[in-house]
Design an enzyme around this catalytic site. Sequence first.
Site, short mmCIF file in Angstrom:
data_model
loop_
_atom_site.label_atom_id
_atom_site.label_comp_id
_atom_site.label_asym_id
_atom_site.label_seq_id
_atom_site.Cartn_x
_atom_site.Cartn_y
_atom_site.Cartn_z
CG HIS A 91 41.34 -9.98 -32.46
ND1 HIS A 91 41.35 -11.09 -31.76
CD2 HIS A 91 40.07 -10.21 -33.11
CE1 HIS A 91 40.45 -11.81 -31.99
NE2 HIS A 91 39.69 -11.26 -32.84
CG ASP A 137 33.87 -6.80 -36.97
OD1 ASP A 137 34.31 -6.95 -35.87
OD2 ASP A 137 33.13 -7.18 -37.62
C1 SDX Z 1 35.16 -9.13 -33.03
O1 SDX Z 1 37.40 -12.31 -29.81
C2 SDX Z 1 36.95 -12.68 -30.96
O2 SDX Z 1 37.58 -13.54 -32.00
C3 SDX Z 1 36.33 -11.49 -31.68
C4 SDX Z 1 36.07 -11.70 -33.17
C5 SDX Z 1 35.08 -12.95 -33.76
O3 SDX Z 1 35.22 -13.26 -34.87
O4 SDX Z 1 34.33 -13.30 -32.89
O5 SDX Z 1 37.44 -11.52 -33.79
C6 SDX Z 1 35.12 -10.58 -33.71
O6 SDX Z 1 34.87 -8.80 -32.01
C7 SDX Z 1 36.55 -8.36 -33.55
C8 SDX Z 1 37.03 -7.12 -32.80
C9 SDX Z 1 35.95 -5.95 -33.11
N1 SDX Z 1 35.98 -4.96 -32.14
C10 SDX Z 1 36.54 -3.83 -32.51
O7 SDX Z 1 37.17 -3.45 -33.79
C11 SDX Z 1 36.52 -2.62 -31.65
C12 SDX Z 1 37.84 -1.82 -31.26
N2 SDX Z 1 38.68 -2.70 -30.89
C13 SDX Z 1 38.99 -2.90 -29.50
O8 SDX Z 1 37.89 -2.36 -28.66
C14 SDX Z 1 39.95 -3.82 -28.73
O9 SDX Z 1 40.86 -3.94 -29.60
C15 SDX Z 1 39.31 -5.38 -28.72
C16 SDX Z 1 38.00 -5.26 -27.77
C17 SDX Z 1 39.07 -5.93 -29.82
C18 SDX Z 1 40.23 -6.21 -27.92
O10 SDX Z 1 40.33 -5.57 -26.53
P1 SDX Z 1 41.36 -6.03 -25.44
O11 SDX Z 1 42.04 -7.23 -25.90
O12 SDX Z 1 40.82 -6.24 -24.16
O13 SDX Z 1 42.44 -5.06 -25.46
P2 SDX Z 1 42.70 -3.89 -24.50
O14 SDX Z 1 40.93 -3.26 -24.88
O15 SDX Z 1 43.04 -4.12 -23.48
O16 SDX Z 1 43.63 -2.98 -25.47
C19 SDX Z 1 45.00 -3.06 -25.49
C20 SDX Z 1 45.50 -1.63 -25.49
C21 SDX Z 1 44.90 -0.59 -24.63
O17 SDX Z 1 45.78 0.26 -24.43
P3 SDX Z 1 46.65 0.44 -22.92
O18 SDX Z 1 45.49 0.27 -21.76
O19 SDX Z 1 47.27 -0.88 -22.88
O20 SDX Z 1 47.11 1.68 -22.67
O21 SDX Z 1 45.50 -1.43 -26.82
C22 SDX Z 1 44.27 -0.06 -27.01
C23 SDX Z 1 43.81 -0.02 -25.46
O22 SDX Z 1 43.38 1.44 -25.32
N3 SDX Z 1 43.48 -0.40 -27.97
C24 SDX Z 1 42.99 0.46 -29.00
C25 SDX Z 1 42.23 -0.05 -29.60
N4 SDX Z 1 42.07 -1.38 -29.37
C26 SDX Z 1 42.87 -1.79 -28.27
N5 SDX Z 1 43.38 1.91 -29.00
C27 SDX Z 1 42.82 2.47 -30.03
N6 SDX Z 1 41.88 1.94 -30.90
C28 SDX Z 1 41.53 0.56 -30.78
N7 SDX Z 1 40.93 0.07 -31.52
#
Ligand code: SDX
Length: 426
Positions: free
Chosen positions: A304, A361
């Site tokens: 998140h 989720d």
């Molecule tokens: C919702 O914003 C909100 O409030 C949203 C929400 C709401 O109520 O409105 O809470 C609802 O959208 C919840 C999130 C649902 N999405 C997912 O579950 C999809 C999987 N999660 C990711 O795609 C990710 O965690 C996000 C999109 C939710 C957040 O992404 P960020 O903040 O942009 O963080 P990032 O992508 O830069 O990740 C940081 C690091 C990265 O690694 P590095 O580049 O630093 O090496 O963490 C890793 C990412 O690769 N990472 C994951 C991961 N999520 C982040 N690695 C594996 N699995 C994951 N799920």
Amino acid sequence: MANVKLTSEGKDFEYPVLSGSVGPDVVDIRKLYGQTGLFTFDPGFTSTASCESALTYIDGDEGILLHRGYPIGQLAEHSSFMEVSYLLLNGELPSQDELGQFEYTISRHTMLHEQLATFYRGFRRDAHPMAIMCGVVGALSAFYHDSTDISDPMQRKIASHRLIAKMPTIAAMAYKYSVGQPFMYPRNDLSYTGNFLRMTFGVPAEEYEVIPEVEKALDRIFILHADHEQNASTSTVRLAGSSGANPFACIAAGIACLWGPAHGGANEAALNMLREIGTPDRIKHYIERAKDKNDPFRLMGFGHRVYKNYDPRATVMQQTVRDVFKALKVTDPVFETALQLEEIALSDPYFAEKKLFPNVDFYSGIILSAIGFPTTMFTALFALARTVGWVAQWNEMISDPGQKIGRPRQLYTGPTQREYVPVAQR
Ligand code: SDX
């Protein structure tokens, strides 16, 4: 008031630090470009506050979520979606009479203009419900010319009530259309959530019995999705609304943004992932894939932008799985897979270092599937519940006297000016 100093080209500049009631202070940089010729650069807005708001507060490190100051765990346990909707819209919990009046008003706006049913017939039967929601909610902007003067608080109020009231009807009709069953009209003698269950799963051929435990569980799920600060879809609604656009069209824009798998589409993607993993023995393979930088696979329902601790909504969701399984006398092996996946991931240094925890989720799809919703309906339910948050945030923005159209700038990296060359000379 504290200041932040910036030195640019040998000159010192100071910018005021503003404090909210709780949470990080902000540096007010509204004069930065005018004074220094510099923009800030923050793709994805990881360090940017886009607005003031009094609706929802999140402390991502502590896993805290408050709606108008009330903790989400207390609202989920003691309140109802209609009561939380009133709270978000009006700022205070309603009295018994205020709640009764609000529920009466909302229930009297649940019917759709009969012409809107025609829009469904333009879609293929296998259209994704979110595609239908985008289209039909956008179409609502053509039907209510008596509530488009957004400078009039009364017209904003009626548009808000219409949106909150009609989303369950629109979502239920999207489901009915996909399964070829007749649309069910809303009933004013049912609760907001009971009415939605009957419009979705009821048929004209017999009475539909709302199961109280399922009604309660789904109502709690709606509470958990109601609002969430300046997430991507809420920011979309605010940006669309900042131009003075029709409120129904703004909510359609929010629906479009929510559909993405990185946002609200994650509940559908998370259950599909859990079903693809299947049995717990396959979890390790998927954990390794999620950690592999060269593999685009991510654990859906994990991580998140704000929560660097356990999403408090996921805690309630996990308990709600058990409540629904017990009420329906069902189970689903995918829940055991989810529990073990969470345990293995949270003990893995990769997830610990990156502070990746289950989010709202991760478990919701297991509950919705047990109730009988197809995975394609999960994000439509998220949109149904988030409409009150979008509407409350839109109202807060429009009624802010300092409100301006949102218009970010950029760091330009394209070609500098050059002369046109006629095609004969290229
Ligand atoms: C919702 O914003 C909100 O409030 C949203 C929400 C709401 O109520 O409105 O809470 C609802 O959208 C919840 C999130 C649902 N999405 C997912 O579950 C999809 C999987 N999660 C990711 O795609 C990710 O965690 C996000 C999109 C939710 C957040 O992404 P960020 O903040 O942009 O963080 P990032 O992508 O830069 O990740 C940081 C690091 C990265 O690694 P590095 O580049 O630093 O090496 O963490 C890793 C990412 O690769 N990472 C994951 C991961 N999520 C982040 N690695 C594996 N699995 C994951 N799920």
